[in-house]
Design an enzyme around this catalytic site. Structure first.
Site, PDB file in Angstrom:
ATOM      1  N   HIS A 467       0.822  -1.207   0.000  1.00 46.08           N
ATOM      2  CA  HIS A 467       0.000   0.000   0.000  1.00 46.08           C
ATOM      3  C   HIS A 467       0.857   1.258   0.000  1.00 46.08           C
ATOM      4  CE1 HIS A 467      -3.461  -2.538   1.903  1.00 46.08           C
ATOM      5  NE2 HIS A 467      -3.305  -2.764   0.609  1.00 46.08           N
TER       6      HIS A 467
HETATM    7  C1  LIG Z   1       0.035  -7.695  -4.456  1.00 44.74           C
HETATM    8  C2  LIG Z   1      -0.869  -6.529  -4.145  1.00 44.74           C
HETATM    9  C3  LIG Z   1      -2.072  -6.762  -3.504  1.00 44.74           C
HETATM   10  C4  LIG Z   1      -2.914  -5.677  -3.217  1.00 44.74           C
HETATM   11  N1  LIG Z   1      -4.153  -5.952  -2.711  1.00 44.74           N
HETATM   12  C5  LIG Z   1      -5.041  -4.941  -2.584  1.00 44.74           C
HETATM   13  C6  LIG Z   1      -6.384  -5.235  -2.214  1.00 44.74           C
HETATM   14  O1  LIG Z   1      -6.764  -6.402  -2.008  1.00 44.74           O
HETATM   15  N2  LIG Z   1      -7.250  -4.199  -2.115  1.00 44.74           N
HETATM   16  C7  LIG Z   1      -6.870  -2.904  -2.329  1.00 44.74           C
HETATM   17  O2  LIG Z   1      -7.696  -2.010  -2.171  1.00 44.74           O
HETATM   18  N3  LIG Z   1      -5.603  -2.608  -2.686  1.00 44.74           N
HETATM   19  C8  LIG Z   1      -4.695  -3.601  -2.859  1.00 44.74           C
HETATM   20  N4  LIG Z   1      -3.437  -3.325  -3.290  1.00 44.74           N
HETATM   21  C9  LIG Z   1      -3.075  -1.905  -3.512  1.00 44.74           C
HETATM   22  C10 LIG Z   1      -3.733  -1.275  -4.743  1.00 44.74           C
HETATM   23  O3  LIG Z   1      -4.020  -2.227  -5.727  1.00 44.74           O
HETATM   24  C11 LIG Z   1      -2.818  -0.177  -5.290  1.00 44.74           C
HETATM   25  O4  LIG Z   1      -2.554   0.747  -4.246  1.00 44.74           O
HETATM   26  C12 LIG Z   1      -3.453   0.572  -6.445  1.00 44.74           C
HETATM   27  O5  LIG Z   1      -3.870  -0.325  -7.449  1.00 44.74           O
HETATM   28  C13 LIG Z   1      -2.460   1.586  -7.028  1.00 44.74           C
HETATM   29  O6  LIG Z   1      -3.109   2.328  -8.024  1.00 44.74           O
HETATM   30  P1  LIG Z   1      -2.329   3.463  -8.839  1.00 44.74           P
HETATM   31  O7  LIG Z   1      -3.292   4.044  -9.794  1.00 44.74           O
HETATM   32  O8  LIG Z   1      -1.647   4.358  -7.893  1.00 44.74           O
HETATM   33  O9  LIG Z   1      -1.154   2.697  -9.605  1.00 44.74           O
HETATM   34  P2  LIG Z   1      -1.181   1.421 -10.551  1.00 44.74           P
HETATM   35  O10 LIG Z   1      -2.500   0.750 -10.514  1.00 44.74           O
HETATM   36  O11 LIG Z   1       0.016   0.638 -10.192  1.00 44.74           O
HETATM   37  O12 LIG Z   1      -1.033   2.050 -12.000  1.00 44.74           O
HETATM   38  C14 LIG Z   1       0.153   2.555 -12.537  1.00 44.74           C
HETATM   39  C15 LIG Z   1       0.184   2.184 -14.010  1.00 44.74           C
HETATM   40  O13 LIG Z   1       1.165   2.970 -14.667  1.00 44.74           O
HETATM   41  C16 LIG Z   1       1.912   2.145 -15.540  1.00 44.74           C
HETATM   42  N5  LIG Z   1       3.204   2.794 -15.713  1.00 44.74           N
HETATM   43  C17 LIG Z   1       4.138   3.021 -14.751  1.00 44.74           C
HETATM   44  N6  LIG Z   1       5.194   3.661 -15.271  1.00 44.74           N
HETATM   45  C18 LIG Z   1       4.918   3.861 -16.582  1.00 44.74           C
HETATM   46  C19 LIG Z   1       5.640   4.466 -17.643  1.00 44.74           C
HETATM   47  N7  LIG Z   1       6.841   5.005 -17.443  1.00 44.74           N
HETATM   48  N8  LIG Z   1       5.072   4.484 -18.881  1.00 44.74           N
HETATM   49  C20 LIG Z   1       3.839   3.947 -19.083  1.00 44.74           C
HETATM   50  N9  LIG Z   1       3.119   3.350 -18.100  1.00 44.74           N
HETATM   51  C21 LIG Z   1       3.658   3.310 -16.876  1.00 44.74           C
HETATM   52  C22 LIG Z   1       1.971   0.810 -14.800  1.00 44.74           C
HETATM   53  O14 LIG Z   1       2.326  -0.254 -15.650  1.00 44.74           O
HETATM   54  C23 LIG Z   1       0.573   0.719 -14.234  1.00 44.74           C
HETATM   55  O15 LIG Z   1      -0.319   0.126 -15.140  1.00 44.74           O
HETATM   56  C24 LIG Z   1      -2.552  -4.362  -3.560  1.00 44.74           C
HETATM   57  C25 LIG Z   1      -1.336  -4.132  -4.195  1.00 44.74           C
HETATM   58  C26 LIG Z   1      -0.511  -5.201  -4.507  1.00 44.74           C
HETATM   59  C27 LIG Z   1       0.788  -4.950  -5.214  1.00 44.74           C
END
Ligand SMILES: Cc1cc2nc3c(=O)[nH]c(=O)nc-3n(C[C@H](O)[C@H](O)[C@H](O)COP(=O)(O)OP(=O)(O)OC[C@H]3O[C@@H](n4cnc5c(N)ncnc54)[C@H](O)[C@@H]3O)c2cc1C
Length: 541
Positions: A467
């Site tokens: 997280h």
């Molecule tokens: C194993 C695991 C289990 C989890 N379980 C839960 C759960 O059960 N419930 C819950 O609520 N949360 C859970 N979480 C946390 C939650 O899923 C994340 O906090 C959330 O999805 C993050 O969202 P975000 O939009 O910040 O980033 P992300 O969803 O990580 O999105 C970032 C995106 O940007 C892309 N990207 C990055 N750099 C670049 C670049 N330079 N060029 C192009 N694309 C790029 C990545 O590939 C990715 O697709 C979990 C996380 C993990 C890792």
């Protein structure tokens, strides 16, 4: 036919936040949106089948393979820090647990100056984004793209868990995402019809036919192009510069958003110069303020025939796969986290300072291999830890992994609270509800009784809840990286919308809070009137 160089908005990263921003902005047919994702598509059963969760988050082809550490307060260990690299981002590999956080988390943000991020202003967006299987009410939504289910919790260990919570004197709450978070609960999840409900499935797939939305996959953004202190486009490996007329929205996640800002010359000046990057804006807090939920597994053994492990032998797993593939039924449709609790370890906190995620099975390392052991376990983590860490550059090479150091257990209070949480877990397991099943405690183990024993266990065993957040902190003070509308303070036409802008970590798994934030900010970007604040009340201890 539109050329790739001709967009109003470019969204970097098709994760939990990026999918929502791109889908909501492209609802206006006059607005041209380009969504760029480093990973590939999400059409694989490993992602779709909830029961395949361990395969999803361990699959190197759909995640970034980052490591955090060495952690100075955890005996110098490194920890795999998973992050999704596919359409849907981390919502395509996560554990699908749906939790919004405690209303007091958001009221705390407002008290720090983010006045329209209080619970009353956030709740309408939590409602907008979901269709809750339990039905709509003052707290829950009935018409949103995300399908949220309530677990069946049929296994007898789920019952034992909830009864033990009650026997130990804690409440059971009918909806921990509604009026009252505190207490034991039947879990809710991003699962519907036996399938994972990721941000890509909920938002991007239904928008795929729009002529004003394009999604580029397998394209790595290497830099934000900034001219005259304004973002004008992005640089993409192998494709050159793609320009946009209005804004770049960075949604690359907690590690990659600060990394991209720094590679683009926005960050702590000293660090940028050390890597030979020209400084466009000296923003010391980029990459700082890193937060997470540190936690441990507390594990207990049971008889083989009682534990869910008995149903997950070779033939059980084969049946699970076939049942899911043919009928979307059976254990393939669950993430196995079907009950949980938000509890307080001390009376001087107003919010539940520990979260318990219960599993009716357990695994232990035996002879260098992780093997199933009949039993059950609590993953317990701190809801609002005090320790803070950093994301920084290892090099100016955009393909290099950033350095991620959480500094878990740097603050004494975090150690004290986790020790108390282990003792609380033991109190729960000592209740009559567990008597028919409990054999012994596997971890920390019955011999670990003193605070010193438990602290040694914690420094060895503490891990990540995945997280990570806070590395491009939202705020109204001079140090904040983005303002209350997620605009980068020192660069025009550039926003960050993802886990990195969370100012203080909330009492929940982060997927739902991040999605709520993306829904709310999408309205601001599009110039729509914000939803009316809610008057729904919430529980105070
Ligand atoms: C194993 C695991 C289990 C989890 N379980 C839960 C759960 O059960 N419930 C819950 O609520 N949360 C859970 N979480 C946390 C939650 O899923 C994340 O906090 C959330 O999805 C993050 O969202 P975000 O939009 O910040 O980033 P992300 O969803 O990580 O999105 C970032 C995106 O940007 C892309 N990207 C990055 N750099 C670049 C670049 N330079 N060029 C192009 N694309 C790029 C990545 O590939 C990715 O697709 C979990 C996380 C993990 C890792």
């Amino acid at each position: 036919m539109r050329t790739e160089a001709d967009w109003d908005y470019i969204v970097v990263g098709a994760g939990s936040a990026g999918c929502i921003i791109a889908a909501r902005l492209s609802e206006d047919p006059a607005v041209r949106v380009l969504l760029i994702e480093a990973g590939g598509n999400d059409r694989t059963p490993i992602i779709a089948m909830p029961g395949a969760l361990p395969f999803a988050y361990q699959n190197k082809r759909i995640q970034w393979g980052y490591q955090s550490g060495p952690e100075p307060h955890l005996d110098g260990k490194t920890i795999d820090e998973k992050a999704g690299r596919a359409l849907g981002g981390t919502s395509s590999i996560n554990a699908m647990i749906f939790n919004r956080g405690n209303p007091m988390d958001y009221d705390g943000w407002a008290a720090d100056g983010l006045i329209d991020w209080d619970y009353a202003h956030c709740l309408p967006y939590f409602k907008k984004m979901e269709t809750f299987a339990g039905g709509a009410d003052a707290w829950r939504g009935g018409n949103g793209p995300l399908r949220i289910s309530r677990a069946e919790a049929k296994h007898k260990f789920y019952d034992a868990f909830l009864h033990a919570v009650e026997q130990a004197g804690h409440p059971i709450t009918p909806d921990h995402n509604g009026y009252q978070q505190e207490g034991g609960h039947v879990a809710q999840s991003f699962i519907h019809g036996g399938v994972r409900w990721s941000a890509a499935r909920a938002y991007v797939r239904p928008a795929a036919g729009r002529s004003n939305l394009a999604v580029l996959t397998r394209k790595l953004v290497t830099k934000i192009v900034i001219e005259n202190s304004a973002a004008v486009g992005v640089e993409v490996a192998g494709s050159g510069v793609i320009r946009c007329a209005r804004e770049v929205i960075l949604s690359a996640g907690v590690a990659n958003s600060p990394k991209l800002l720094m590679l683009s010359g926005v960050g702590p000046a000293g660090e940028l110069r050390r890597h030979g990057i020209a400084v466009l804006a000296d923003v010391p807090e980029v990459g700082r303020n890193l937060q997470n939920h540190p936690g441990v597994d507390v594990q207990f053994s049971s008889a083989h025939e009682d534990s869910l492990t008995a149903e997950l032998g070779i033939s059980g797993r084969a049946r699970l796969g076939v049942e899911w593939a043919l009928r979307r039924r059976g254990l393939g449709t669950t993430n196995f986290f079907e009950t949980g609790a938000f509890l307080r370890t001390r009376d001087d906190v107003t919010f539940p300072n520990v979260q318990f995620e219960f599993l009716p099975l357990t695994r232990q390392v035996r002879g260098h291999k992780l093997v199933p052991v009949p039993g059950f376990q609590f993953w317990m983590d701190l809801s609002r830890p005090m320790s803070r860490g950093t994301v920084s550059l290892r090099s100016a090479d955009p393909t290099a992994a950033p350095s991620i150091v959480f500094n878990h257990l740097a603050e004494r209070q975090d150690v004290i609270d986790l020790i108390a949480a282990i003792r609380l877990a033991r109190t729960l397991v000592a209740q009559p509800a567990w008597a028919p099943y409990l054999r012994t405690e596997l971890a920390p183990g019955v011999d670990a009784t003193s605070d010193r024993d438990l602290e040694a266990f914690l420094r060895r065993a503490t891990g990540t809840s995945y997280h990570g957040c806070g590395t491009c902190r939202m705020g109204t003070d001079g140090g904040a990286v983005v303002d209350a509308e997620a605009k980068v303070n020192s660069v025009e036409r550039l926003r960050v919308v993802d886990a990195s802008i969370i100012p203080k970590v909330v009492t929940a798994n982060l997927n739902a809070p991040i999605m709520m934030m993306a829904e709310k900010i999408a309205d601001r970007i599009a110039g729509r009137s914000p939803l009316e604040p809610s008057t729904a009340q919430y529980y105070h201890a």
